[in-house]
Design a protein around this motif. Structure first.
Motif, PDB file in Angstrom:
ATOM      1  N   GLU A  75      -7.329 -32.500 -26.799  1.00 38.31           N
ATOM      2  CA  GLU A  75      -7.252 -33.157 -27.850  1.00 38.31           C
ATOM      3  C   GLU A  75      -5.578 -33.580 -27.875  1.00 38.31           C
ATOM      4  N   ASP A  76      -5.296 -35.075 -28.289  1.00 39.32           N
ATOM      5  CA  ASP A  76      -4.007 -35.565 -28.142  1.00 39.32           C
ATOM      6  C   ASP A  76      -3.041 -34.669 -27.037  1.00 39.32           C
ATOM      7  N   VAL A  77      -3.396 -34.983 -25.809  1.00 40.81           N
ATOM      8  CA  VAL A  77      -2.602 -34.186 -24.815  1.00 40.81           C
ATOM      9  C   VAL A  77      -1.313 -34.906 -24.600  1.00 40.81           C
ATOM     10  N   HIS A  78      -1.165 -36.162 -24.690  1.00 39.74           N
ATOM     11  CA  HIS A  78       0.248 -36.771 -24.454  1.00 39.74           C
ATOM     12  C   HIS A  78       1.088 -36.465 -25.651  1.00 39.74           C
ATOM     13  N   ARG A  79       0.429 -36.309 -26.917  1.00 40.18           N
ATOM     14  CA  ARG A  79       1.513 -35.959 -27.968  1.00 40.18           C
ATOM     15  C   ARG A  79       1.957 -34.428 -27.936  1.00 40.18           C
ATOM     16  N   LYS A  80       1.213 -33.506 -27.383  1.00 42.77           N
ATOM     17  CA  LYS A  80       1.521 -32.284 -27.352  1.00 42.77           C
ATOM     18  C   LYS A  80       2.390 -31.853 -25.913  1.00 42.77           C
ATOM     19  N   ARG A  81       2.178 -32.815 -25.134  1.00 44.03           N
ATOM     20  CA  ARG A  81       3.280 -32.863 -23.952  1.00 44.03           C
ATOM     21  C   ARG A  81       4.489 -33.140 -24.258  1.00 44.03           C
ATOM     22  N   LEU A  83       5.960 -32.647 -27.267  1.00 47.63           N
ATOM     23  CA  LEU A  83       6.525 -31.370 -27.792  1.00 47.63           C
ATOM     24  C   LEU A  83       6.940 -30.427 -26.954  1.00 47.63           C
ATOM     25  N   ALA A  84       6.071 -30.184 -25.912  1.00 50.04           N
ATOM     26  CA  ALA A  84       6.294 -29.142 -24.714  1.00 50.04           C
ATOM     27  C   ALA A  84       7.558 -29.589 -24.063  1.00 50.04           C
ATOM     28  N   ASP A  85       7.670 -30.890 -23.658  1.00 52.18           N
ATOM     29  CA  ASP A  85       9.035 -31.294 -23.253  1.00 52.18           C
ATOM     30  C   ASP A  85      10.464 -30.889 -23.751  1.00 52.18           C
ATOM     31  N   ALA A  86      10.286 -31.294 -25.165  1.00 51.49           N
ATOM     32  CA  ALA A  86      11.281 -30.853 -26.077  1.00 51.49           C
ATOM     33  C   ALA A  86      11.602 -29.320 -26.009  1.00 51.49           C
ATOM     34  N   ALA A  87      10.471 -28.412 -26.136  1.00 48.90           N
ATOM     35  CA  ALA A  87      10.454 -27.271 -26.218  1.00 48.90           C
ATOM     36  C   ALA A  87      11.335 -26.255 -25.092  1.00 48.90           C
ATOM     37  N   VAL A  88      10.914 -27.018 -23.734  1.00 53.85           N
ATOM     38  CA  VAL A  88      11.367 -26.494 -22.611  1.00 53.85           C
ATOM     39  C   VAL A  88      12.911 -26.257 -22.713  1.00 53.85           C
ATOM     40  N   VAL A 232       9.292 -31.231 -33.711  1.00 56.99           N
ATOM     41  CA  VAL A 232       8.152 -31.901 -34.334  1.00 56.99           C
ATOM     42  C   VAL A 232       7.900 -33.058 -33.585  1.00 56.99           C
ATOM     43  N   GLU A 233       6.927 -34.122 -33.726  1.00 54.21           N
ATOM     44  CA  GLU A 233       6.843 -35.328 -32.849  1.00 54.21           C
ATOM     45  C   GLU A 233       7.956 -36.248 -33.479  1.00 54.21           C
ATOM     46  N   HIS A 234       8.112 -37.260 -32.654  1.00 55.81           N
ATOM     47  CA  HIS A 234       9.177 -38.275 -32.574  1.00 55.81           C
ATOM     48  C   HIS A 234       8.930 -39.056 -34.011  1.00 55.81           C
ATOM     49  N   ASP A 235       7.547 -39.110 -34.363  1.00 61.57           N
ATOM     50  CA  ASP A 235       7.279 -40.101 -35.638  1.00 61.57           C
ATOM     51  C   ASP A 235       6.831 -39.138 -36.674  1.00 61.57           C
ATOM     52  N   ALA A 236       7.307 -37.859 -36.793  1.00 55.66           N
ATOM     53  CA  ALA A 236       6.876 -36.966 -38.054  1.00 55.66           C
ATOM     54  C   ALA A 236       7.655 -37.747 -39.254  1.00 55.66           C
ATOM     55  N   ALA A 252      13.751 -30.017 -34.386  1.00 48.59           N
ATOM     56  CA  ALA A 252      14.187 -30.895 -33.145  1.00 48.59           C
ATOM     57  C   ALA A 252      12.928 -31.873 -33.100  1.00 48.59           C
ATOM     58  N   ARG A 253      13.177 -33.220 -32.773  1.00 45.12           N
ATOM     59  CA  ARG A 253      12.409 -34.271 -32.711  1.00 45.12           C
ATOM     60  C   ARG A 253      11.957 -34.499 -31.123  1.00 45.12           C
ATOM     61  N   ALA A 254      10.674 -34.560 -30.748  1.00 50.31           N
ATOM     62  CA  ALA A 254      10.265 -34.807 -29.331  1.00 50.31           C
ATOM     63  C   ALA A 254      10.619 -36.363 -29.098  1.00 50.31           C
ATOM     64  N   ASP A 255      10.691 -36.462 -27.666  1.00 49.62           N
ATOM     65  CA  ASP A 255      11.006 -37.886 -27.551  1.00 49.62           C
ATOM     66  C   ASP A 255       9.471 -38.561 -27.359  1.00 49.62           C
ATOM     67  N   PRO A 256       9.352 -39.741 -27.683  1.00 53.10           N
ATOM     68  CA  PRO A 256       8.040 -40.590 -27.690  1.00 53.10           C
ATOM     69  C   PRO A 256       7.704 -40.679 -26.164  1.00 53.10           C
ATOM     70  N   GLN A 257       6.412 -40.612 -26.162  1.00 56.52           N
ATOM     71  CA  GLN A 257       5.547 -40.731 -24.716  1.00 56.52           C
ATOM     72  C   GLN A 257       4.511 -41.637 -25.040  1.00 56.52           C
ATOM     73  N   ASP A 258       4.217 -42.498 -23.972  1.00 61.62           N
ATOM     74  CA  ASP A 258       2.896 -43.400 -24.079  1.00 61.62           C
ATOM     75  C   ASP A 258       1.697 -42.627 -23.522  1.00 61.62           C
ATOM     76  N   PRO A 259       0.503 -43.070 -24.160  1.00 55.34           N
ATOM     77  CA  PRO A 259      -0.758 -42.347 -23.763  1.00 55.34           C
ATOM     78  C   PRO A 259      -1.028 -41.916 -22.379  1.00 55.34           C
ATOM     79  N   ARG A 260      -0.159 -42.377 -21.294  1.00 53.42           N
ATOM     80  CA  ARG A 260      -0.337 -42.075 -19.960  1.00 53.42           C
ATOM     81  C   ARG A 260       0.657 -40.876 -19.566  1.00 53.42           C
ATOM     82  N   GLY A 261       1.281 -40.290 -20.831  1.00 50.73           N
ATOM     83  CA  GLY A 261       2.109 -39.411 -20.447  1.00 50.73           C
ATOM     84  C   GLY A 261       3.455 -39.600 -20.153  1.00 50.73           C
ATOM     85  N   GLN A 262       3.942 -40.883 -19.836  1.00 50.70           N
ATOM     86  CA  GLN A 262       5.157 -41.452 -19.576  1.00 50.70           C
ATOM     87  C   GLN A 262       6.266 -41.919 -20.787  1.00 50.70           C
ATOM     88  N   ARG A 263       7.462 -41.425 -20.673  1.00 53.91           N
ATOM     89  CA  ARG A 263       8.302 -41.747 -21.687  1.00 53.91           C
ATOM     90  C   ARG A 263       8.605 -43.260 -21.574  1.00 53.91           C
TER      91      ARG A 263
END
Length: 263
Positions: A75-81, A83-88, A232-236, A252-263
């Motif tokens: 569920e909500d894979v692109h949103r969690k991705r 967050l993951a990119d920011a956590a790395v 948190v997400e970019h639009d928290a 720390a805010r994550a960067d936005p991603q589109d539904p295809r997982g691309q920034r």
């Protein structure tokens, strides 16, 4: 099968669970004059219907808001991705990282770059499976009785195992995060496991999707000021983030991603 449970026994078990009471296989076996194996079959059948949650020795009520790990994966894979990119960014090379149970944490392990040369410890079945073919990561699986709702082991055996680790970074799973309630969990055993994880970790972070912010679960794990960082997400929600910051959290805010997982 669930329909094989005698109606009187089924009604008694469900009535107690509906009051928020745990049920114990041994006590029910004596009450109804049947074997514990028969009661365990009853409880497995009720758990398969989503009417209770199996634990060692019996069953617990299903807490409103709690959902099995298996339902949340995908569920909500692109949103969690995102967050993951920011956590790395906060993971140090050659460190021991504990990945707690959680679908956002699963997204993180799926994005870990090979150059980090990590040792990953986890009690999550799903996370361990995702890492088992990674030659660049040393995988340490913490054992114990698997809680299917949580998605991994959180019992006393698992707590004893993490007490022997010097964890550099814990990526803690969170059911809810708020300024007042801190990080909280739906399951008491899961909350105890998370507290032990934090106690044996040099630093602790949480990846929090929007729906978890400002929410409360019954069992408090720790205050937000005890965390190294909340991603948190970019639009928290700005007000919720402000409240967390006032409570001592580092955000720390994550960067936005589109539904295809691309920034």
């Amino acid at each position: 099968m669930p329909n094989d449970i005698p109606s009187s026994r089924r009604d008694t078990i469900l009535a107690r669970l509906s009051l928020g009471e745990p049920v114990h296989a041994g006590a029910l076996a004596k009450e109804f004059g049947v074997s514990e194996d028969a009661i365990r079959r009853d409880l497995r059948g009720l758990a398969a219907e989503g009417l209770c949650r199996r634990v060692y020795g019996g069953a617990l009520p299903v807490v409103e808001g709690a959902r099995p790990m298996a339902e949340r994966v995908g569920e909500d894979v692109h949103r969690k991705r995102a967050l993951a990119d920011a956590a790395v960014r906060v993971i140090e090379p050659s460190s021991l990282v504990f990945m707690d149970n959680g679908s956002s944490n699963l997204a993180l392990v799926e994005t870990l770059p090979s150059y980090l040369n990590l040792t990953i410890a986890t009690s999550s079945v799903t996370i361990a499976a995702a890492l088992q073919h990674r030659d660049d990561i040393d995988l340490l699986v913490v054992g114990g009785m698997i809680d299917r709702m949580v998605g991994g082991a959180v019992d006393g055996t698992a707590i004893e195992a993490i007490a022997r680790l010097n964890i550099d970074l814990c990526v803690l799973g969170a059911c809810a995060v708020s300024a007042e309630g801190g990080v909280s969990a739906y399951d008491p055993a899961d909350a105890s496991f998370k507290r032990a994880l934090n106690a044996h970790s040099r630093s602790t972070i949480v990846l929090a999707t929007n729906e978890k912010l400002g929410q409360h679960a019954p069992h408090r794990v720790l205050g937000v000021d005890a965390l190294t960082q909340i991603v948190v997400e970019h639009d928290a929600d700005a007000d919720l983030v402000r409240d967390l910051t006032k409570a001592g959290a580092t955000i720390a805010r994550a960067d936005p991603q589109d539904p295809r997982g691309q920034r």
